[in-house]
Structures are given as C-alpha cells and as structure tokens.
Design a protein around this motif. Structure first.
Motif, PDB file in Angstrom:
ATOM      1  N   THR A 155      -9.505   1.215   0.460  1.00  0.00           N
ATOM      2  CA  THR A 155      -8.775   2.042   1.421  1.00  0.00           C
ATOM      3  C   THR A 155      -7.449   1.357   1.697  1.00  0.00           C
ATOM      4  OG1 THR A 155      -8.851   3.134   3.583  1.00  0.00           O
ATOM      5  CG2 THR A 155      -9.972   1.006   3.403  1.00  0.00           C
ATOM      6  N   CYS A 156      -6.942   1.477   2.912  1.00  0.00           N
ATOM      7  CA  CYS A 156      -5.619   0.957   3.232  1.00  0.00           C
ATOM      8  C   CYS A 156      -5.578   0.634   4.725  1.00  0.00           C
ATOM      9  CB  CYS A 156      -4.585   2.038   2.884  1.00  0.00           C
ATOM     10  SG  CYS A 156      -2.913   1.689   3.420  1.00  0.00           S
ATOM     11  N   GLY A 184      -4.551   8.794  -1.802  1.00  0.00           N
ATOM     12  CA  GLY A 184      -3.906   7.488  -1.834  1.00  0.00           C
ATOM     13  C   GLY A 184      -3.094   7.229  -3.082  1.00  0.00           C
ATOM     14  N   TYR A 195      -4.695   3.867  -3.475  1.00  0.00           N
ATOM     15  CA  TYR A 195      -4.749   3.125  -2.199  1.00  0.00           C
ATOM     16  C   TYR A 195      -4.160   1.716  -2.360  1.00  0.00           C
ATOM     17  CZ  TYR A 195      -7.669   7.063  -0.902  1.00  0.00           C
ATOM     18  OH  TYR A 195      -8.132   8.318  -0.676  1.00  0.00           O
TER      19      TYR A 195
END
Length: 330
Positions: free
Chosen positions: A48-49, A68, A112
């Motif tokens: 994820t981020c 992403g 991402y």
C-alpha cells in the motif's frame, strides 16, 4: 544530428548511440550497455502507501488511481512475484520471440509504494525477481519518505549478492514547487527527496526521477524550473509524465468542476521538446509521455495515440534542429 551524442573533455571522448532517436532512450541504453533489447514486466507486490493507509493520508495523491498506478501490471490477485513474472513472460512471448540464452526482462515493481513493507518481505520479493534467469535487473518504484536505513542496507546487500544484475530505484518527485506539492498531496518536502536521492547515490544505486507535466496551476516556466533542477542532479534516468485525469480520483472531481485544463496535444509536445532540450544528454529518458488506462482515462483522450505522439515529438525536434541537451550544450 539525431541518433548520436559525442562529448570530448580532458582528452576523453564519450560517444553514445541513440539508435536514431533525438534523445537517449531506455531502449538505446539497453542496446548500448547490455547489448540487447529488454522488456519490462510490471509487477504488483501487494503493498500500500503511507498516503493511503492513514499514516499520512487516506486518499493518496490527488491524481493517483485506486490501483496505485499499477493498472498495467500483470494480473496479480493472489499471485507471487514469481508467478507474475511467468505470466508476464508468457504474454510477451505471444508477441515477440524472447531469447532463451539471455536475460532480457526488467522486473518493474510498479503498483503503490514498493519499499513500504518489512525488510524481510522486501528481501524475499526482490530476491525472487533477481534470481529469475530471464531477469536482467529490477526497477523499484517508491516514495523518498519510504527508504529507511534498513531498506537502503537491503538494497546495498542485494546489489552485492547479484553483481551481474542491476537494481534501480524510481522516485516520484513530480514537481519542485511547494504549492503544487501541497495541492497534489504529495506528503513530503523537497528536502526529504534530496536526502533519499543522496543516500541512494552514495550506495551507487541508479535513480530514475518521475516528474509530471501539466499539474494544475503550474506555468511552463515552473515546469522548466523542475527540469533545470533535474539537470543539476543529473540522475541516471528521468520519466516525463503527462498529467492524466483518471476516474474515481480527486483530480477528476477538480476537472469536472473546471478548476483546471489539461494540456492540448501540440502544447504538450512543444513542452516535452523544451524539457528534452534542457536535459543533459547523459540522462537516460525512460518515458516522454504516459500510459493512462483506457478504462479509467477521462482526459486528455489524445494521449491514447502514443505512437502518434512520439512520432510528432521526434518530428518537432527535427524541425527545430535540436535534440536532448541542445540548449545546454550548443
């Protein structure tokens, strides 16, 4: 003038074959350095981020899609990096004949933030890619605020473990201007970028810097200031990205409210040519336009004609009698 760059200084002559293009493309670098054509396979490492998981924000950068930026990765649902690589090679082999005896795949960790995980996980997935006999190197797209010391140490150790393969890191800068960075919710300041860039340089890890042309509110002069900044850094590579408006992004809402306009085709081509003229001919140009997903793209729709845009860019530089580095070297 096109297709070749020669530099002579202190009795040393440097010559680079650009293979007919008016700039030093990634394809030319691969042919000159690795003596073969290489192909990228975009991967999704299931990360994820910090701009999405609540650490710094929950909606990501204003232009970033729910995927992403990984819309062009091979189908990744539940698949390991090894499985994605095999699937990507199968898809490629349907279009071209991949050499059996030469590693020619660049494993591109695209979706991402690809250093936003425990170092043990990063070691596993990067090693999987680098261990593949078809892979000649990896390119890791990440944020400068996601390169802690332990991750830098891992990249350094992998570089030593796989001396016959390359490791690149791609950093999203987008712009050097604080007001724009705040508007797009980038989430880190220029000093953070500079610290991470310097750390990677000290380890001898090549860096590819992403910038976006056409960000809301930025003038041509401001965009060229970002390019001049890159030229002073002189990184291994640069990606020039056209701003895309994608569905289900906050940027799409701004566009619907007519808060800004996207660049017209001729406007972008002239701007991209201006950028190339100002970039050192030593910098490898990894991208000069962009690939917005047709399923998500709202604007500019002309960008789907990638081949036409590239041909027009080449023609524009030829008509100007210029090429990459012309303004700084003529």
């Amino acid at each position: 003038m096109h297709g070749q760059y020669t530099e002579t200084s202190n009795d040393n002559k440097i010559s680079m074959d650009w293979h007919g293009k008016p700039y030093y493309s990634l394809d030319a670098w691969c042919k000159n350095t690795l003596h073969k054509k290489c192909y990228k396979i975009a991967l999704n490492a299931h990360m994820t981020c910090p701009n999405r998981d609540g650490t710094k924000g929950t909606r990501g950068c204003i232009f970033c899609s729910a995927g992403g930026s990984g819309e062009f990765a091979v189908s990744a649902s539940g698949k390991s990096v090894e499985e994605q690589l095999l699937e990507g090679q199968t898809l490629l082999s349907r279009k071209i004949s991949l050499p059996e005896d030469k590693p020619c795949i660049i494993a591109y960790f695209q979706a991402y933030t690809n250093t936003y995980a425990p170092v043990e996980s990063l070691e596993r997935i990067f090693s999987q890619a680098l261990s593949s006999p078809r892979v000649c190197g990896i390119s890791v797209a990440t944020r400068p605020d996601c390169l802690p010391e332990e991750t830098l140490a891992l990249l350094d150790s992998l570089k030593k473990r796989f001396p016959d393969k390359f490791i690149w890191v791609e950093l999203g800068l987008q712009t050097i201007h604080d007001a724009t960075a705040h508007f797009i919710r980038r989430g880190y300041d220029l000093s953070c970028f500079e610290e991470s860039y310097a750390a990677l340089q000290s380890l001898g890890i090549p860096v590819i810097i992403h910038i976006i042309l056409g960000l809301p509110g930025e003038t041509r002069a401001q965009m060229l200031e970002t390019v001049s900044y890159l030229n002073r850094l002189c990184p291994f590579g640069v990606k020039l990205q056209l701003l895309h408006v994608l569905q289900d992004t906050d940027l799409a809402q701004c566009y619907a409210r007519k808060e800004f306009q996207v660049l017209e085709r001729k406007e972008y081509i002239a701007l991209a040519a201006d950028c190339l003229e100002r970039l050192s001919p030593r910098i490898v140009i990894h991208r000069v336009t962009g690939d917005g997903s047709r399923k998500l793209l709202i604007a500019p729709l002309w960008s789907t004609d990638k081949r036409g845009v590239l041909n027009e860019l080449h023609r524009t530089l030829k008509e100007r009698g210029s090429q990459q580095g012309s303004i700084s070297t003529m």
